[in-house]
Design an enzyme around this catalytic site. Structure first.
Site, PDB file in Angstrom:
ATOM      1  N   ARG A 103      54.830  36.422  66.474  1.00  0.00           N
ATOM      2  CA  ARG A 103      55.243  36.964  65.179  1.00  0.00           C
ATOM      3  C   ARG A 103      55.858  38.341  65.399  1.00  0.00           C
ATOM      4  O   ARG A 103      55.262  39.176  66.071  1.00  0.00           O
ATOM      5  CB  ARG A 103      53.971  37.076  64.315  1.00  0.00           C
ATOM      6  CG  ARG A 103      54.216  37.414  62.880  1.00  0.00           C
ATOM      7  CD  ARG A 103      52.935  37.298  62.078  1.00  0.00           C
ATOM      8  NE  ARG A 103      51.961  38.348  62.357  1.00  0.00           N
ATOM      9  CZ  ARG A 103      51.186  38.891  61.427  1.00  0.00           C
ATOM     10  NH1 ARG A 103      51.248  38.476  60.197  1.00  0.00           N
ATOM     11  NH2 ARG A 103      50.328  39.832  61.736  1.00  0.00           N
ATOM     12  N   ASP A 204      43.981  39.860  70.371  1.00  0.00           N
ATOM     13  CA  ASP A 204      43.476  41.058  71.040  1.00  0.00           C
ATOM     14  C   ASP A 204      41.943  41.037  71.112  1.00  0.00           C
ATOM     15  O   ASP A 204      41.364  41.435  72.122  1.00  0.00           O
ATOM     16  CB  ASP A 204      43.926  42.320  70.282  1.00  0.00           C
ATOM     17  CG  ASP A 204      45.413  42.610  70.460  1.00  0.00           C
ATOM     18  OD1 ASP A 204      46.057  41.896  71.264  1.00  0.00           O
ATOM     19  OD2 ASP A 204      45.919  43.531  69.799  1.00  0.00           O
TER      20      ASP A 204
HETATM   21  N1  URA Z   1      47.038  37.672  62.992  1.00  0.00           N
HETATM   22  C1  URA Z   1      45.869  38.237  63.381  1.00  0.00           C
HETATM   23  O1  URA Z   1      45.489  38.117  64.541  1.00  0.00           O
HETATM   24  N2  URA Z   1      45.159  38.945  62.480  1.00  0.00           N
HETATM   25  C2  URA Z   1      45.530  39.090  61.207  1.00  0.00           C
HETATM   26  O2  URA Z   1      44.814  39.733  60.415  1.00  0.00           O
HETATM   27  C3  URA Z   1      46.744  38.489  60.806  1.00  0.00           C
HETATM   28  C4  URA Z   1      47.482  37.801  61.712  1.00  0.00           C
END
Ligand code: URA
Length: 211
Positions: A103, A204
């Site tokens: 993303r 993460d």
């Molecule tokens: N992706 C994530 O890892 N956390 C979020 O809050 C939104 C998208």
């Protein structure tokens, strides 16, 4: 599109520990795995089966087994990998495909950088796993691709959903054979596209920060 929020004290308990910023990566991965197994139990409620004749040590009887073609499980890399084991624990004979999607931090748009899936998914049930249904962009793109290849029943298993993402999926996939199974629908998305209260960046939290 159907949405199913799994309402169970064990799900709520594990989700709370996942949300807690003090939870370390190793514990996060273990709990995510356990949580997915609980969600997978609900997500596979309509998995296709066929009747089979067997003999017990006592008598002949009939039972069921998973029908062919076997379901396909598709984790969306990177964070979806942390949900794969929990899913195939309940579906050990499932086939596995991979979709790598990322993303853009600015536009929040999803793009595909890797794809390893059967070309023909005609008549297949597919379980796509991704921890966070945030804007909905990633899942909409992934599910459109699965349906384009012929999948006729797609279940997205997510740990957490934002109402904004649910709305996007309902709009973009209206009338499609899609079910979303989640542990909770949170309050909203913040201006950076994070789910609130959420659990932070799932990739993460599982694997450590990469950028
Ligand atoms: N992706 C994530 O890892 N956390 C979020 O809050 C939104 C998208």
């Amino acid at each position: 599109m159907r949405i199913h929020v799994v309402d169970h004290p064990l799900v709520a308990h594990k989700l709370t520990t996942l949300r807690d910023e003090r939870t370390d990566s190793a514990t996060f991965r273990r709990l995510a795995d356990e949580l997915v197994t609980l969600l997978a139990y609900e997500a596979t409620r309509d998995v296709r089966t066929e009747q089979v004749d067997i003999r017990t040590p006592v008598t002949a009887t009939t039972g069921v087994r998973l029908s062919y073609p076997r379901p396909l499980v598709v984790p969306i890399l990177r964070a979806g990998l942390g949900m794969l084991d929990g899913m195939v624990r309940l579906l050990p004979t499932a086939e596995i495909g991979f979709l790598g999607m990322v993303r853009d931090h600015e536009t929040l748009k999803a793009s595909t950088y890797a794809s390893r899936m059967p070309d023909d998914l005609s008549g297949r049930q597919v379980y796509v796993v991704d921890p966070m249904l945030a804007t909905g962009g990633t899942l909409v793109t992934a599910i459109r691709e699965l349906i384009k290849r012929g999948a006729d029943d797609v279940t997205a298993v997510v740990l957490l959903a934002a109402p904004e993402g649910v709305e996007v999926m309902e709009r973009e996939l209206a009338g499609a054979p899609v079910t979303v199974v989640t542990a909770a629908i949170d309050k909203n998305l913040n201006e950076h596209g994070y789910i609130v209260p959420g659990l932070g960046d799932a990739g993460d939290r599982m694997y450590g920060t990469v950028d």
